[in-house]
Design an enzyme around this catalytic site. Structure first.
Site, PDB file in Angstrom:
ATOM      1  N   THR A 156       6.877 -11.896  -1.173  1.00  5.97           N
ATOM      2  CA  THR A 156       5.558 -12.291  -0.269  1.00  5.97           C
ATOM      3  C   THR A 156       5.736 -13.668   0.132  1.00  5.97           C
ATOM      4  OG1 THR A 156       3.351 -12.205  -0.613  1.00  5.97           O
ATOM      5  CG2 THR A 156       4.335 -13.342  -2.386  1.00  5.97           C
ATOM      6  N   SER A 157       5.414 -13.794   1.370  1.00  6.11           N
ATOM      7  CA  SER A 157       5.379 -15.029   2.255  1.00  6.11           C
ATOM      8  C   SER A 157       4.108 -15.966   1.671  1.00  6.11           C
ATOM      9  CB  SER A 157       5.093 -14.780   3.618  1.00  6.11           C
ATOM     10  OG  SER A 157       4.036 -14.130   4.147  1.00  6.11           O
ATOM     11  N   CYS A 160     -14.516   7.257   5.174  1.00  6.76           N
ATOM     12  CA  CYS A 160     -15.290   7.262   6.320  1.00  6.76           C
ATOM     13  C   CYS A 160     -16.022   5.981   6.206  1.00  6.76           C
ATOM     14  CB  CYS A 160     -16.157   8.686   6.426  1.00  6.76           C
ATOM     15  SG  CYS A 160     -17.265   8.559   7.999  1.00  6.76           S
ATOM     16  N   PRO A 164      14.424 -14.578  -0.483  1.00  9.36           N
ATOM     17  CA  PRO A 164      15.531 -15.034   0.209  1.00  9.36           C
ATOM     18  C   PRO A 164      15.158 -16.319   0.959  1.00  9.36           C
ATOM     19  CG  PRO A 164      15.183 -12.817   1.009  1.00  9.36           C
ATOM     20  CD  PRO A 164      14.021 -13.056  -0.082  1.00  9.36           C
ATOM     21  N   HIS A 200      -4.440  -4.430  -2.260  1.00 12.13           N
ATOM     22  CA  HIS A 200      -4.892  -4.150  -0.831  1.00 12.13           C
ATOM     23  C   HIS A 200      -5.456  -2.637  -0.592  1.00 12.13           C
ATOM     24  CE1 HIS A 200      -3.235  -8.254   0.754  1.00 12.13           C
ATOM     25  NE2 HIS A 200      -4.374  -8.214   0.238  1.00 12.13           N
ATOM     26  N   CYS A 235     -18.219  14.323   9.151  1.00 10.60           N
ATOM     27  CA  CYS A 235     -19.391  13.974   9.941  1.00 10.60           C
ATOM     28  C   CYS A 235     -19.035  13.669  11.464  1.00 10.60           C
ATOM     29  CB  CYS A 235     -19.956  12.570   9.392  1.00 10.60           C
ATOM     30  SG  CYS A 235     -18.867  11.223   9.770  1.00 10.60           S
ATOM     31  N   CYS A 244     -13.521  12.679   9.708  1.00 11.91           N
ATOM     32  CA  CYS A 244     -14.654  13.102   8.674  1.00 11.91           C
ATOM     33  C   CYS A 244     -15.288  14.158   9.051  1.00 11.91           C
ATOM     34  CB  CYS A 244     -15.336  11.862   8.465  1.00 11.91           C
ATOM     35  SG  CYS A 244     -16.532  12.121   7.162  1.00 11.91           S
ATOM     36  N   VAL A 256       0.842  -1.180   0.113  1.00 11.82           N
ATOM     37  CA  VAL A 256       0.045   0.028   0.078  1.00 11.82           C
ATOM     38  C   VAL A 256       0.819   1.327  -0.093  1.00 11.82           C
ATOM     39  CG1 VAL A 256      -1.825  -1.072   1.049  1.00 11.82           C
ATOM     40  CG2 VAL A 256       0.019  -0.090   2.735  1.00 11.82           C
TER      41      VAL A 256
HETATM   42  N1  APR Z   1      13.501  -9.160  -1.328  1.00 13.14           N
HETATM   43  C1  APR Z   1      12.611 -10.156  -1.630  1.00 13.14           C
HETATM   44  N2  APR Z   1      12.047 -10.930  -0.636  1.00 13.14           N
HETATM   45  C2  APR Z   1      12.211 -10.407   0.599  1.00 13.14           C
HETATM   46  C3  APR Z   1      13.363  -9.262   1.006  1.00 13.14           C
HETATM   47  C4  APR Z   1      13.960  -8.703  -0.284  1.00 13.14           C
HETATM   48  N3  APR Z   1      14.961  -7.852   0.306  1.00 13.14           N
HETATM   49  N4  APR Z   1      13.166  -9.347   2.412  1.00 13.14           N
HETATM   50  C5  APR Z   1      12.198 -10.194   2.806  1.00 13.14           C
HETATM   51  N5  APR Z   1      11.794 -10.745   1.914  1.00 13.14           N
HETATM   52  C6  APR Z   1      10.702 -11.748   1.793  1.00 13.14           C
HETATM   53  C7  APR Z   1      10.499 -12.493   3.125  1.00 13.14           C
HETATM   54  O1  APR Z   1      11.328 -13.796   3.083  1.00 13.14           O
HETATM   55  C8  APR Z   1       8.872 -13.025   3.316  1.00 13.14           C
HETATM   56  O2  APR Z   1       8.638 -14.202   2.356  1.00 13.14           O
HETATM   57  O3  APR Z   1       9.284 -11.189   1.544  1.00 13.14           O
HETATM   58  C9  APR Z   1       8.218 -11.787   2.459  1.00 13.14           C
HETATM   59  C10 APR Z   1       7.557 -10.776   3.335  1.00 13.14           C
HETATM   60  O4  APR Z   1       6.323 -11.480   3.834  1.00 13.14           O
HETATM   61  P1  APR Z   1       5.273 -10.786   4.563  1.00 13.14           P
HETATM   62  O5  APR Z   1       5.887  -9.705   5.736  1.00 13.14           O
HETATM   63  O6  APR Z   1       4.172 -11.659   4.989  1.00 13.14           O
HETATM   64  O7  APR Z   1       4.547  -9.593   3.521  1.00 13.14           O
HETATM   65  P2  APR Z   1       3.379  -9.976   2.607  1.00 13.14           P
HETATM   66  O8  APR Z   1       3.567 -11.633   1.876  1.00 13.14           O
HETATM   67  O9  APR Z   1       3.415  -8.937   1.673  1.00 13.14           O
HETATM   68  O10 APR Z   1       2.027 -10.188   3.245  1.00 13.14           O
HETATM   69  C11 APR Z   1       0.831 -10.194   2.668  1.00 13.14           C
HETATM   70  O11 APR Z   1      -0.262  -9.783   4.740  1.00 13.14           O
HETATM   71  O12 APR Z   1      -0.268  -8.511   6.586  1.00 13.14           O
HETATM   72  C12 APR Z   1      -0.966  -8.630   5.480  1.00 13.14           C
HETATM   73  O13 APR Z   1      -1.992  -6.948   4.322  1.00 13.14           O
HETATM   74  C13 APR Z   1      -0.723  -7.320   4.623  1.00 13.14           C
HETATM   75  O14 APR Z   1      -0.328  -7.294   2.285  1.00 13.14           O
HETATM   76  C14 APR Z   1       0.143  -7.792   3.520  1.00 13.14           C
HETATM   77  C15 APR Z   1      -0.130  -9.270   3.489  1.00 13.14           C
END
Ligand code: APR
Length: 261
Positions: free
Chosen positions: A192-193, A131, A218, A123, A154, A152, A107
């Protein structure tokens, strides 16, 4: 893995170049190198703020001022962040016609700041406040000050137009994201995890539609070893720099290479 065009990087670049209709799905990890903490992991936001207390719609409705303690920190950190080499590299890949869209769970607006044109904000984003009582909207910069709680007209407390846990994904970005996932030849899953639904379903949709899935992270995730075809283990900026080098030979020497299989 050897520096430069090693096996997984070269194979990933070959696929990207051959199909030239990749879509990127990004998460918090791509913005870590811009100084924005991820959510999970040892330094993540969720070690400081319990998401059940600070990041659900129910928590916001129950204690909006408490939730704004976390939201203010997010807006301040994101507001001070700049796109890093990974964001800029993705924008370059779009310019080259290799990437056609970015679906981001983030975001922070850094993909647009880096020059990406087709960005699907799954997201929402922190730039707008809404609001939840009278549905009026405001630019965040018009109503929020650091540490403040924006109201807001309101009188109710405003909420950033981002998706909290318990909220559904706005129908348009969800439709757009699924359409791109079904149409793409390659899905680049970056930082992303893959633990949060429905965003984490996008790689499976792409895979079932015939796309190759290239993961940049990583760490191993729930995608690695099943949905993922090539895992470039390393930071987003390093991996994207190496891919760019493979796709536009003659650039400057790459940094240390991510390991991969
Ligand atoms: N380059 C690439 N990946 C990386 C790096 C980097 N330098 N540093 C960390 N990571 C990886 C981590 O290993 C992990 O797998 O980025 C991932 C981050 O995972 P999260 O913190 O879970 O973030 P995300 O997957 O975006 O979460 C999804 O969960 O909490 C909600 O709304 C929130 O949009 C978010 C959603």
């Amino acid at each position: 893995m050897r520096a430069g065009g090693s096996g997984p990087v070269r194979e990933a670049a070959r696929i990207l170049d051959g199909r030239r209709n990749a879509v990127a799905l990004t998460g918090a990890g791509i913005s870590v190198e811009s100084g924005i903490p991820s959510f999970r992991g040892t330094q993540g936001m969720w070690t400081k703020y319990d998401p059940m207390e600070y990041a659900t719609l129910h928590a916001f409705m129950r204690s909006p001022r408490k939730v704004w303690e976390m939201l203010s920190e997010m807006i301040s950190v994101c507001g001070g962040a700049a796109p890093n080499a990974a964001h800029k590299g993705l924008a370059a890949l779009e310019e080259m016609g290799v990437v056609r869209a970015v679906i981001t769970q983030n975001v922070d607006g850094l993909h647009q700041a880096a020059g990406s044109r087709r960005v699907i904000e799954y997201h929402g984003n922190l730039d707008e406040l809404i609001c939840v009582h009278c549905w009026k909207r405001y630019p965040t910069r018009d109503r929020w000050t650091p540490g403040g709680v924006p109201l807001c007209d309101c009188g109710e407390v405003l909420k950033p137009n981002v998706v909290l846990f318990g909220e559904s994904i706005p129908w348009l970005p969800q439709e757009q994201a699924e359409e791109e996932a079904r149409a793409c030849g390659v899905l680049l899953v970056i930082g992303t995890s893959a633990q949060v639904s429905p965003a984490c379903d996008i790689p499976r949709i792409a895979k079932e539609s015939g796309a190759a899935v290239i993961e940049i992270n990583p760490e191993e995730t729930s995608l690695s070893g099943n949905v993922t075809d090539i895992h470039l283990r390393g930071s987003a900026s390093d991996a994207i720099r190496l891919l760019l080098k493979e796709l536009s030979p003659g650039d400057e020497a790459p940094p240390s290479a991510p390991s991969g299989h």
